[in-house]
Enzyme design. Structure first.
Site, PDB file in Angstrom:
ATOM      1  N   HIS A   1       0.849  -1.193   0.000  1.00  0.00           N
ATOM      2  CA  HIS A   1       0.000   0.000   0.000  1.00  0.00           C
ATOM      3  C   HIS A   1       0.877   1.233   0.000  1.00  0.00           C
ATOM      4  CE1 HIS A   1      -3.215   2.767   1.037  1.00  0.00           C
ATOM      5  NE2 HIS A   1      -4.026   1.823   0.598  1.00  0.00           N
TER       6      HIS A   1
ATOM      7  N   ASP B   1      -7.998  -5.219  -0.399  1.00  0.00           N
ATOM      8  CA  ASP B   1      -8.446  -6.090  -1.489  1.00  0.00           C
ATOM      9  C   ASP B   1      -8.164  -7.564  -1.252  1.00  0.00           C
ATOM     10  OD1 ASP B   1      -9.640  -4.224  -3.141  1.00  0.00           O
ATOM     11  OD2 ASP B   1      -7.737  -3.611  -4.024  1.00  0.00           O
TER      12      ASP B   1
HETATM   13  N1  ACO Z   1       4.028  -7.667  -4.432  1.00  0.00           N
HETATM   14  C1  ACO Z   1       5.367  -7.692  -4.546  1.00  0.00           C
HETATM   15  N2  ACO Z   1       6.146  -6.604  -4.366  1.00  0.00           N
HETATM   16  C2  ACO Z   1       5.520  -5.461  -4.062  1.00  0.00           C
HETATM   17  C3  ACO Z   1       4.121  -5.369  -3.921  1.00  0.00           C
HETATM   18  C4  ACO Z   1       3.372  -6.540  -4.124  1.00  0.00           C
HETATM   19  N3  ACO Z   1       2.038  -6.521  -4.010  1.00  0.00           N
HETATM   20  N4  ACO Z   1       3.778  -4.106  -3.616  1.00  0.00           N
HETATM   21  C5  ACO Z   1       4.922  -3.424  -3.557  1.00  0.00           C
HETATM   22  N5  ACO Z   1       5.971  -4.239  -3.836  1.00  0.00           N
HETATM   23  C6  ACO Z   1       7.383  -3.858  -3.875  1.00  0.00           C
HETATM   24  C7  ACO Z   1       7.689  -3.233  -5.249  1.00  0.00           C
HETATM   25  O1  ACO Z   1       8.072  -4.199  -6.187  1.00  0.00           O
HETATM   26  C8  ACO Z   1       8.790  -2.256  -4.900  1.00  0.00           C
HETATM   27  O2  ACO Z   1       9.983  -2.981  -4.722  1.00  0.00           O
HETATM   28  P1  ACO Z   1      11.391  -2.378  -5.237  1.00  0.00           P
HETATM   29  O3  ACO Z   1      11.580  -1.121  -4.444  1.00  0.00           O
HETATM   30  O4  ACO Z   1      12.361  -3.457  -4.938  1.00  0.00           O
HETATM   31  O5  ACO Z   1      11.203  -2.105  -6.705  1.00  0.00           O
HETATM   32  C9  ACO Z   1       8.390  -1.753  -3.507  1.00  0.00           C
HETATM   33  O6  ACO Z   1       7.594  -2.811  -2.926  1.00  0.00           O
HETATM   34  C10 ACO Z   1       7.549  -0.477  -3.556  1.00  0.00           C
HETATM   35  O7  ACO Z   1       6.433  -0.723  -4.410  1.00  0.00           O
HETATM   36  P2  ACO Z   1       5.710   0.374  -5.291  1.00  0.00           P
HETATM   37  O8  ACO Z   1       4.914  -0.309  -6.334  1.00  0.00           O
HETATM   38  O9  ACO Z   1       6.698   1.419  -5.740  1.00  0.00           O
HETATM   39  O10 ACO Z   1       4.793   1.019  -4.188  1.00  0.00           O
HETATM   40  P3  ACO Z   1       3.615   2.008  -4.478  1.00  0.00           P
HETATM   41  O11 ACO Z   1       3.412   2.774  -3.241  1.00  0.00           O
HETATM   42  O12 ACO Z   1       3.844   2.770  -5.733  1.00  0.00           O
HETATM   43  O13 ACO Z   1       2.412   1.016  -4.789  1.00  0.00           O
HETATM   44  C11 ACO Z   1       0.652  -0.441  -4.680  1.00  0.00           C
HETATM   45  C12 ACO Z   1       1.413   0.660  -3.942  1.00  0.00           C
HETATM   46  C13 ACO Z   1       0.293  -0.003  -6.101  1.00  0.00           C
HETATM   47  C14 ACO Z   1      -0.629  -0.731  -3.923  1.00  0.00           C
HETATM   48  C15 ACO Z   1       1.536  -1.709  -4.735  1.00  0.00           C
HETATM   49  O14 ACO Z   1       1.820  -2.160  -3.432  1.00  0.00           O
HETATM   50  C16 ACO Z   1       0.914  -2.809  -5.562  1.00  0.00           C
HETATM   51  O15 ACO Z   1       1.030  -2.796  -6.790  1.00  0.00           O
HETATM   52  N6  ACO Z   1       0.188  -3.775  -4.908  1.00  0.00           N
HETATM   53  C17 ACO Z   1      -0.501  -4.817  -5.639  1.00  0.00           C
HETATM   54  C18 ACO Z   1      -1.812  -4.298  -6.206  1.00  0.00           C
HETATM   55  C19 ACO Z   1      -2.844  -4.028  -5.121  1.00  0.00           C
HETATM   56  O16 ACO Z   1      -3.056  -4.855  -4.249  1.00  0.00           O
HETATM   57  N7  ACO Z   1      -3.529  -2.893  -5.237  1.00  0.00           N
HETATM   58  C20 ACO Z   1      -4.596  -2.519  -4.303  1.00  0.00           C
HETATM   59  C21 ACO Z   1      -4.099  -1.434  -3.378  1.00  0.00           C
HETATM   60  S1  ACO Z   1      -5.359  -1.000  -2.205  1.00  0.00           S
HETATM   61  C22 ACO Z   1      -6.429  -0.077  -3.083  1.00  0.00           C
HETATM   62  O17 ACO Z   1      -6.097   0.665  -3.955  1.00  0.00           O
HETATM   63  C23 ACO Z   1      -7.818  -0.255  -2.839  1.00  0.00           C
END
Ligand code: ACO
Length: 378
Positions: free
Chosen positions: A263, A314
């Site tokens: 998140h 989610d």
């Molecule tokens: N699985 C694996 N690795 C992850 C995940 C995940 N679900 N989420 C974050 N990471 C890792 C990224 O790969 C990144 O690693 P790195 O720094 O080595 O490249 C680091 O954690 C930071 O991730 P970002 O994507 O830059 O974080 P951001 O704050 O931009 O994204 C998000 C948040 C989009 C929710 C992300 O965690 C994600 O894509 N999760 C999966 C999709 C999801 O569940 N979305 C629903 C969110 S809740 C809502 O909107 C209702």
């Protein structure tokens, strides 16, 4: 070289507005609507109707106000017949989120307050949208399956009526309450992507339907509300607790994201997931199909053991909705049927203190190029 300072990529940690609606503490894992922690609301027995009133009006209703609000909402659940006709045409070829986005936009043509930009008219529109979103989703599901839509029952609560319209069977008390709480938990979440999108559109003084249409379009993406549908796909693919570990490790090895984890704001348990985990567990027991909960729990255990990632709203909403008999591709529209209350609260707040939202970009492209007529270009 640009002389502007750049905000964090994806606007991370950038404060772009003041708001009285919602407070999230990502370190403590708390979510507060208008001063009330969601735990207070859920554990105190609040209903979605009370929560929607709180978000839209800034305070809890007294008994008379709540009765009036609930009656008014129940009284406008039905959709205009012209809208139903167009839905019938679209139902077989649209993803439910596309349908919801299109119908939201379409509803502006059948708005009883069309042309009225007063705050009172905006409030009436908000109430109708909150009341009608579940009808759109349930009606769509019947239409695409060649069944007659179920007429809304004004005697039922917002949550119970939705399950009734969708399943054509009145839900028991427990399932109604679970769904009511799901709606409360999804109702509002500060400047998440879809709400921000709604506020940007509202800030141009475009109408409420335009702002909500932007929000629905934004919610669909799998990095936002669309993740719950992806989580259920993953649970079905994994299919057994034994296969969970190899599946998740393969996703890690392929550098793919695990849907339902991570998140932008929470650095600990998402407080909504805490409730949903327990509902998923209990529904699994009651339905004598604990498998979906158990696979989810195993995935959570493996992800936590390998990365500092927590389940977001989610993750456990997927198995919870599945246990409630909700088709997988309706999970995100259901999120919208709740979040519509938060979107409308933000749109109303934006109109009341409006200034056009128009940030700027740091240009990194070429400069001072000379125009070459097309026939002289290589
Ligand atoms: N699985 C694996 N690795 C992850 C995940 C995940 N679900 N989420 C974050 N990471 C890792 C990224 O790969 C990144 O690693 P790195 O720094 O080595 O490249 C680091 O954690 C930071 O991730 P970002 O994507 O830059 O974080 P951001 O704050 O931009 O994204 C998000 C948040 C989009 C929710 C992300 O965690 C994600 O894509 N999760 C999966 C999709 C999801 O569940 N979305 C629903 C969110 S809740 C809502 O909107 C209702």
């Amino acid at each position: 070289m640009a002389d502007k300072s750049i905000a964090g990529k994806g606007l991370e940690d950038v404060v772009v507005a003041t708001s009285d609606i919602c407070l999230i503490d990502g370190k403590k894992g708390t979510l507060v609507y208008r001063g009330y922690d969601i735990r207070e609301l859920v554990e105190g027995g609040a209903t979605f109707e009370e929560t929607a009133y709180l978000l839209l009006n800034g305070k809890f209703p007294n008994r008379t106000e709540l009765d009036d609000f609930s009656r008014a909402m129940a009284g406008c659940r039905a959709l205009p017949k012209e809208v139903l006709k167009i839905m019938q045409i679209l139902a077989h070829q649209s993803h439910p989120m596309e349908l919801l986005r299109t119908v939201t936009s379409l509803m502006s043509s059948y708005d009883p307050d069309r042309g009225d930009t007063s705050l009172d008219a905006m409030r009436r529109r908000a109430l109708r949208l909150v009341a009608q979103f579940p009808t759109i989703v349930a009606t769509f599901d019947h239409m695409r399956n060649n069944r007659d839509p179920v007429t809304p029952d004004p005697e039922l609560s917002h949550a119970a009526n939705f399950l009734y319209m969708l399943r054509d069977e009145k839900p028991d008390k427990y399932e109604s309450r679970v769904f009511d709480v799901c709606l409360i938990l999804h109702a509002e979440h500060e400047l998440n992507a879809s709400t921000f999108s709604a506020r940007v559109t509202a800030s141009t003084l475009a109408g409420m339907f335009g702002a909500v249409t932007s929000a629905v379009g934004t919610l669909r993406g799998p990095l936002h509300g669309g993740a719950n549908e992806e989580v259920m796909k993953m649970l079905i693919e994994v299919d057994s607790v034994e296969k969970a570990e190899s599946h998740v490790k393969q996703l890690f090895a392929d550098k793919r994201k695990i849907m339902g984890f991570g998140h932008r704001v929470y650095r600990t348990d998402d407080p909504r997931a805490t409730f949903l985990r327990e509902y998923s567990r209990e529904l699994g027991k009651r339905k004598q199909t604990p498998k979906w909960f158990e696979i989810s729990q195993k995935i959570e255990e493996i992800v936590k053991a390998n990365k500092t990632l927590y389940p977001n709203v989610d993750f456990y909403s997927a198995s919870t909705y599945h246990y409630l008999g909700i088709p997988r591709d309706l999970f995100t529209p259901i999120f919208a049927t709740s979040r519509i209350s938060g979107w409308c609260a933000h749109i109303l707040e934006q109109y009341q203190h409006n200034r056009l939202i128009r940030p700027t970009a740091d240009y990194t492209g070429p400069q001072d190029l000379k125009y070459v007529p097309v026939d002289e270009r290589k």
